[in-house]
Design a protein around this motif. Structure first.
Motif, PDB file in Angstrom:
ATOM      1  N   LEU A  67       0.840  -1.189   0.000  1.00 21.84           N
ATOM      2  CA  LEU A  67       0.000   0.000   0.000  1.00 21.84           C
ATOM      3  C   LEU A  67       0.885   1.254   0.000  1.00 21.84           C
ATOM      4  O   LEU A  67       1.945   1.271   0.640  1.00 21.84           O
ATOM      5  N   ARG A  68       0.478   2.281  -0.752  1.00 22.19           N
ATOM      6  CA  ARG A  68       1.271   3.505  -0.798  1.00 22.19           C
ATOM      7  C   ARG A  68       1.378   4.122   0.610  1.00 22.19           C
ATOM      8  O   ARG A  68       0.381   4.245   1.328  1.00 22.19           O
ATOM      9  N   PHE A  69       2.606   4.530   0.916  1.00 21.26           N
ATOM     10  CA  PHE A  69       2.874   5.043   2.265  1.00 21.26           C
ATOM     11  C   PHE A  69       2.444   6.502   2.370  1.00 21.26           C
ATOM     12  O   PHE A  69       2.690   7.316   1.468  1.00 21.26           O
ATOM     13  N   ARG A  70       1.775   6.835   3.506  1.00 18.00           N
ATOM     14  CA  ARG A  70       1.431   8.200   3.858  1.00 18.00           C
ATOM     15  C   ARG A  70       1.745   8.388   5.343  1.00 18.00           C
ATOM     16  O   ARG A  70       1.267   7.620   6.180  1.00 18.00           O
ATOM     17  N   ILE A  88       0.539  13.803   7.072  1.00 12.42           N
ATOM     18  CA  ILE A  88      -0.164  13.885   5.779  1.00 12.42           C
ATOM     19  C   ILE A  88      -1.584  13.328   5.922  1.00 12.42           C
ATOM     20  O   ILE A  88      -2.552  13.897   5.389  1.00 12.42           O
ATOM     21  N   ARG A  89      -1.725  12.261   6.667  1.00  7.58           N
ATOM     22  CA  ARG A  89      -3.053  11.691   6.849  1.00  7.58           C
ATOM     23  C   ARG A  89      -3.955  12.648   7.624  1.00  7.58           C
ATOM     24  O   ARG A  89      -5.147  12.808   7.284  1.00  7.58           O
ATOM     25  N   PHE A 149      -8.360  16.488   7.577  1.00 10.76           N
ATOM     26  CA  PHE A 149      -8.915  17.804   7.884  1.00 10.76           C
ATOM     27  C   PHE A 149      -9.471  18.479   6.623  1.00 10.76           C
ATOM     28  O   PHE A 149     -10.551  19.074   6.653  1.00 10.76           O
ATOM     29  N   VAL A 150      -8.722  18.393   5.510  1.00 13.16           N
ATOM     30  CA  VAL A 150      -9.169  19.049   4.273  1.00 13.16           C
ATOM     31  C   VAL A 150     -10.392  18.343   3.700  1.00 13.16           C
ATOM     32  O   VAL A 150     -11.340  18.978   3.219  1.00 13.16           O
ATOM     33  N   MET A 151     -10.386  17.011   3.745  1.00 17.40           N
ATOM     34  CA  MET A 151     -11.467  16.228   3.140  1.00 17.40           C
ATOM     35  C   MET A 151     -12.512  15.812   4.159  1.00 17.40           C
ATOM     36  O   MET A 151     -13.224  14.826   3.962  1.00 17.40           O
ATOM     37  N   GLU A 207     -11.607   6.693   2.570  1.00 19.29           N
ATOM     38  CA  GLU A 207     -10.216   6.444   2.947  1.00 19.29           C
ATOM     39  C   GLU A 207      -9.779   5.093   2.397  1.00 19.29           C
ATOM     40  O   GLU A 207      -9.725   4.094   3.109  1.00 19.29           O
ATOM     41  N   ALA A 208      -9.482   5.091   1.115  1.00 16.00           N
ATOM     42  CA  ALA A 208      -9.076   3.853   0.444  1.00 16.00           C
ATOM     43  C   ALA A 208      -8.142   4.202  -0.695  1.00 16.00           C
ATOM     44  O   ALA A 208      -8.106   5.333  -1.190  1.00 16.00           O
ATOM     45  N   GLN A 209      -7.381   3.195  -1.126  1.00 17.27           N
ATOM     46  CA  GLN A 209      -6.463   3.319  -2.253  1.00 17.27           C
ATOM     47  C   GLN A 209      -6.717   2.192  -3.248  1.00 17.27           C
ATOM     48  O   GLN A 209      -7.073   1.074  -2.856  1.00 17.27           O
ATOM     49  N   THR A 210      -6.515   2.510  -4.520  1.00 12.94           N
ATOM     50  CA  THR A 210      -6.649   1.516  -5.587  1.00 12.94           C
ATOM     51  C   THR A 210      -5.262   1.155  -6.084  1.00 12.94           C
ATOM     52  O   THR A 210      -4.511   2.022  -6.552  1.00 12.94           O
ATOM     53  N   MET A 211      -4.922  -0.109  -5.979  1.00 11.54           N
ATOM     54  CA  MET A 211      -3.611  -0.592  -6.378  1.00 11.54           C
ATOM     55  C   MET A 211      -3.742  -1.361  -7.703  1.00 11.54           C
ATOM     56  O   MET A 211      -4.543  -2.296  -7.810  1.00 11.54           O
TER      57      MET A 211
END
Length: 360
Positions: free
Chosen positions: A196-199, A203-204, A209-211, A222-226
């Motif tokens: 999984l891409r590191f954050r 940053i999280r 806060f922004v989203m 809160e998900a990532q597509t690999m």
């Protein structure tokens, strides 16, 4: 997701320098095809002009010779009628021959051309197994297909993973992709690590806060597509019937990644000859139809001429019958002339015999 789907498409082949030459040849062939199709119209126009000329000559003949009105008008009407019917008959034969050539040409090209296979479907991993696996079979009840022999197969996987604490702690895990034959034997195999891409935590927090509003509203998640390029293989014998994907944990661990959903994407790329034929499919259909049109039309005119042109056949039969009648009449006249010659030769002898009888 849109950018990643665009990356899955096979790149278009480079166009060579002779592209303009092929386009010019195609334009010439299309022009010739249109010229052949319009020839019946020119034939009808010529027949109409001839009919008009015949009617005008008939009118002149009527003005000059009133006694020939009935015969000249009848011949003009008859010739006009036969001209129009002959033009319509020839046009119908040419159109039928063209339809037959198009059907055969499109069928031959369809049998030769092979369409690239592009499939995208969902995968369901079985987490009851020690190493969860998912199998995608080409033989389905609703849609059964197979990759043609000689195509290059590219298998990719899309994993939609939540940014959970477990996925961040797992780090690297292994994904194995296998191609299976009809008997269940492994044809090709590929295994590669995934992560999984590191954050980082700041940053999280900043992203949360922004989203925050879209996350609370459910617009974002809160998900990532690999995207994983699983396997590249050239289709041969034995044929491929299924694709199996397996999740393997890292060494000395048993923790497996969490998945929202998984998808498989299969793209096939034909050899360059079949790829060129597929890209120029309609051009090949036009060429093949035109090459078949002339032999079909020639064979029809050669083998079925009496059926296609009954007026010409009846005319030739009538001419042959008239010639036979003339020959018979000439033979009868020759027989009569020969008899008259013999009678003329025998007349002096008869006179001498008659004089001798009178003297005696």
């Amino acid at each position: 997701m849109i950018e990643q789907d665009n990356n899955l498409k096979i790149p278009e082949p480079l166009r060579a320098d002779w592209f303009m030459v092929l386009v010019t040849i195609q334009a010439d062939l299309i022009y010739n095809a249109l010229l052949v199709l319009s020839s019946p119209l020119f034939l009808l126009y010529r027949s109409y002009r001839r009919a008009v000329a015949t009617v005008s000559t008939a009118e002149r003949a009527v003005k000059r010779a009133p006694s020939r009105i009935a015969g000249g008008a009848g011949r003009a009407v008859r010739r006009t009628w036969f001209g129009i019917m002959g033009a319509c008959h020839v046009s119908m034969v040419m159109v039928l021959a063209l339809i037959l050539a198009v059907v055969i040409g499109v069928g031959v090209v369809s049998l030769y051309v092979e369409k690239p296979v592009v499939v995208r479907d969902r995968l369901f991993f079985d987490y009851t197994e020690e190493n969860p696996s998912a199998v995608f079979s080409f033989d389905k009840k609703k849609r059964s297909f197979s990759v043609p022999v000689g195509h290059y197969v590219h298998v990719s996987l899309l994993l939609w993973m939540p940014e959970s604490e477990i996925n961040r702690r797992i780090g690297v895990f292994q994904l194995k992709v296998e191609l299976l034959s009809l008997k269940g034997e492994t044809i090709a195999r590929s295994s590669q690590p995934c992560m999984l891409r590191f954050r980082s935590k700041p940053i999280r927090l900043a992203r949360t806060f922004v989203m925050s509003v879209p996350l609370i509203a459910g617009i974002a998640n809160e998900a990532q597509t690999m995207r994983i390029d699983g396997l590249r293989h050239q289709e041969k014998w034995p044929r491929t019937k299924a694709v199996r994907a397996t999740l393997i944990p890292r060494a000395q661990t048993r923790t497996l990644p969490q998945l929202y959903a998984a998808e498989i994407v299969i793209n096939s790329r034909p050899p360059w000859i079949k790829r060129m034929a597929y890209n120029w499919k309609w051009t090949l259909c036009v060429w093949t139809s035109m090459y078949l049109y002339v032999p079909i039309l020639t064979s029809l005119l050669w083998c079925f001429r009496p059926v296609l042109f009954p007026y010409t056949a009846s005319r030739t039969i009538g001419e042959s019958e008239n010639s036979e009648i003339e020959l018979v009449q000439e033979e009868e006249e020759e027989v009569v002339i020969e008899r008259r010659r013999r009678e003329r030769r025998n007349q002096p002898r008869r006179r001498i015999a008659a004089t001798q009888k009178t003297y005696t």
